[in-house]
Design a protein around this motif. Structure first.
Motif, PDB file in Angstrom:
ATOM      1  N   GLY A   1       2.359   7.707  -0.037  1.00 21.61           N
ATOM      2  CA  GLY A   1       3.146   6.669   0.611  1.00 21.61           C
ATOM      3  C   GLY A   1       2.712   6.416   2.034  1.00 21.61           C
ATOM      4  O   GLY A   1       1.534   6.197   2.327  1.00 21.61           O
ATOM      5  N   THR A   2       3.667   6.456   2.957  1.00 21.16           N
ATOM      6  CA  THR A   2       3.376   6.161   4.352  1.00 21.16           C
ATOM      7  C   THR A   2       2.584   7.271   5.036  1.00 21.16           C
ATOM      8  O   THR A   2       2.152   7.105   6.180  1.00 21.16           O
ATOM      9  N   GLU A   3       2.380   8.396   4.344  1.00 16.56           N
ATOM     10  CA  GLU A   3       1.567   9.479   4.894  1.00 16.56           C
ATOM     11  C   GLU A   3       0.126   9.408   4.409  1.00 16.56           C
ATOM     12  O   GLU A   3      -0.706  10.227   4.804  1.00 16.56           O
ATOM     13  N   SER A   4      -0.179   8.452   3.555  1.00 19.46           N
ATOM     14  CA  SER A   4      -1.512   8.379   2.957  1.00 19.46           C
ATOM     15  C   SER A   4      -2.532   7.772   3.903  1.00 19.46           C
ATOM     16  O   SER A   4      -2.194   7.039   4.839  1.00 19.46           O
TER      17      SER A   4
ATOM     18  N   VAL B   1      10.851   2.516   3.127  1.00 19.54           N
ATOM     19  CA  VAL B   1      10.982   3.887   2.640  1.00 19.54           C
ATOM     20  C   VAL B   1      12.380   4.120   2.078  1.00 19.54           C
ATOM     21  O   VAL B   1      12.546   4.715   1.004  1.00 19.54           O
TER      22      VAL B   1
ATOM     23  N   VAL C   1       9.243  -0.485   8.183  1.00 20.11           N
ATOM     24  CA  VAL C   1       8.732   0.657   7.423  1.00 20.11           C
ATOM     25  C   VAL C   1       9.888   1.565   7.020  1.00 20.11           C
ATOM     26  O   VAL C   1       9.957   2.032   5.871  1.00 20.11           O
TER      27      VAL C   1
ATOM     28  N   PHE D   1      -2.420   3.879   3.624  1.00 19.15           N
ATOM     29  CA  PHE D   1      -1.383   3.206   4.408  1.00 19.15           C
ATOM     30  C   PHE D   1      -1.731   3.218   5.889  1.00 19.15           C
ATOM     31  O   PHE D   1      -1.511   2.229   6.596  1.00 19.15           O
ATOM     32  N   THR D   2      -2.256   4.332   6.371  1.00 22.28           N
ATOM     33  CA  THR D   2      -2.653   4.398   7.775  1.00 22.28           C
ATOM     34  C   THR D   2      -3.661   3.308   8.101  1.00 22.28           C
ATOM     35  O   THR D   2      -3.566   2.638   9.143  1.00 22.28           O
TER      36      THR D   2
ATOM     37  N   THR E   1       0.826  -1.206   0.000  1.00 23.37           N
ATOM     38  CA  THR E   1       0.000   0.000   0.000  1.00 23.37           C
ATOM     39  C   THR E   1       0.861   1.256   0.000  1.00 23.37           C
ATOM     40  O   THR E   1       0.575   2.224  -0.719  1.00 23.37           O
ATOM     41  N   ALA E   2       1.920   1.256   0.795  1.00 24.23           N
ATOM     42  CA  ALA E   2       2.813   2.416   0.828  1.00 24.23           C
ATOM     43  C   ALA E   2       3.438   2.665  -0.540  1.00 24.23           C
ATOM     44  O   ALA E   2       3.627   3.818  -0.942  1.00 24.23           O
ATOM     45  N   TYR E   3       3.749   1.600  -1.257  1.00 24.29           N
ATOM     46  CA  TYR E   3       4.412   1.717  -2.552  1.00 24.29           C
ATOM     47  C   TYR E   3       3.459   2.073  -3.689  1.00 24.29           C
ATOM     48  O   TYR E   3       3.906   2.507  -4.748  1.00 24.29           O
TER      49      TYR E   3
END
Length: 438
Positions: A319-322, A371, A367, A325-326, A312-314
């Motif tokens: 990314g990890t702020e979406s 990143v 994580v 992803f959360t 999901t992050a990719y």
């Protein structure tokens, strides 16, 4: 039609889970040990790797991957049934749990649990990949190929009991139903309600055909109506997850986990009927067999949820702020909290909090690694691996303490090395396919 729910763990299972993660990926399971298919790649550790215990030797955590992210994720997950069998055997003996953890019937139930749960997660990953890269993309084809390997493994399991002819019949039926899910996914993405309904109608027909198949191969021990009802729940929950994926809903990850949770009871029913029909030793529903199946499902789920979070992050803007992803990370964290609760039930509230902090910290390092490799930051990637290497020693000391020395720290650290290597390898492959290759 009854609603299938994930089985609640007993106090004995909770005690076992408190030690579970220290042994994850201790080695690949074998057909003889678990009845499941072996991993797709052999991961032989060099002497210098097995000597690395409490950190400091980076060779013990260097990523191991093939470049195929879907195959690599499955390899990481397939270490778990063997770990579950080992844990279940140890705790069944220590706690005098009734039943036989290593009976033929127990092995069959564990195998069906692993393969059916894996089917759901691999199907969800394939659909998500198709939505991201296109249903005609090379990435979707790779995801579908890994899903098909699961189908072949299921057919092999059925054929080992019912014969080659029935193996081929099952494989044809199973592949056909996956095709209907792909049709449903394509229609859902396009907003084609007529196409969705047509796919659901085909899936409904499949549930009837599969019900008749299992009734025949089990000599009536698995009534067609019962199997069809269970498969209808599989259709409804997985199609709901696909709807959420098509809509880009953050609820997709929880929906997929719910769909995967439903198949455990179905696996128990199928294993019970086939075990009776073939006069297997043991009872797949006894407490020891249930413990083994529960541990199999929980351990395998951890790996797939971690893989889904990185995927999901990719593949999501931000990314990890979406938000996506959360949501994926929250579903993974729910697993972490459940494991911490299990530790607390064994060792007390203070140790629960210690475990929760350690386990969340280690997920954070993964994580960080994901990143770093996606941005080409080799220094940060190496630092994340160093932190994971250090974590092995900390986790080893923790589990040695709460187990009263029954789990030596160095053995725990060695077992965690394989977990780090295979999951980091899958992350590398995801990065190559979905980030660098995009």
């Amino acid at each position: 039609m009854s609603t299938l729910r994930p089985t609640r763990t007993s106090a004995a299972v909770a005690a076992a889970l408190a030690l579970t993660l220290s042994l994850t990926a201790c080695g690949a399971s074998t057909d003889e040990d678990t009845g499941s298919t072996p991993p797709q790649q052999e991961t032989t550790m060099a002497p210098e790797e097995t000597d690395a215990m409490e950190g400091g030797d980076m060779s013990a955590v260097m990523p191991m991957g093939t470049g195929d992210p879907f195959a690599d994720a499955r390899t990481a997950a397939q270490h778990m049934p063997g770990t579950a069998a080992t844990l279940a055997a140890g705790f069944s003996a220590a706690l005098e749990i009734p039943g036989e953890v290593d009976s033929e019937a127990a092995a069959l139930r564990a195998t069906m649990t692993a393969l059916l749960q894996e089917h759901v997660y691999l199907a969800g990953i394939a659909v998500a990949t198709g939505y991201t890269t296109g249903l005609d993309s090379a990435e979707f084809e790779a995801a579908a190929a890994t899903l098909d390997e699961n189908s072949v493994a299921l057919a092999d399991a059925v054929g080992s009991l019912a014969g080659d002819e029935q193996r081929e019949t099952f494989l044809g039926l199973w592949r056909e139903h996956i095709g209907y899910f792909v049709d449903y996914a394509a229609a859902a993405k396009e907003g084609d309600d007529a196409g969705r309904e047509a796919a659901l109608e085909s899936l409904q027909g499949y549930t009837q055909d599969a019900g008749a198949f299992f009734e025949e191969v089990s000599g009536g021990e698995l009534p067609a109506g019962d199997i069809a009802a269970s498969l209808e729940m599989h259709v409804s929950t997985l199609s709901a997850a696909i709807d959420d994926l098509a809509a880009g809903s953050p609820e997709a990850y929880a929906s997929l986990r719910e769909a995967a949770g439903h198949v455990g009871e179905g696996a128990a029913v199928i294993a019970g009927g086939l075990a009776t029909a073939t006069e297997m030793s043991g009872d797949p529903a006894d407490e020891a067999a249930t413990l083994r199946a529960d541990l199999t499902a929980l351990l395998q789920e951890h790996v797939y949820l971690a893989g889904v979070a990185v995927f999901t992050a990719y593949t999501t803007e931000g990314g990890t702020e979406s938000e996506a992803f959360t949501a994926a990370a929250e579903v993974l964290d729910a697993n972490t909290v459940a494991l911490a609760d299990a530790v607390g039930s064994l060792a007390g509230p203070e140790q629960r909090e210690a475990f929760l902090g350690l386990w969340r910290e280690h997920i954070g390092y993964f994580v960080d690694y994901a990143v770093a490799v996606s941005t080409g930051d080799e220094e940060a990637a190496d630092m994340a691996l160093m932190e994971l290497d250090s974590y092995r020693g900390e986790a080893g000391a923790f589990f040695e303490e709460i187990s009263g020395g029954e789990l030596p720290a160095d053995a725990v650290a060695e077992g965690l090395a394989m977990h780090v290597q295979t999951l980091a390898g899958a992350i590398d492959s995801l990065n190559a396919a979905l980030v660098q290759g995009s």
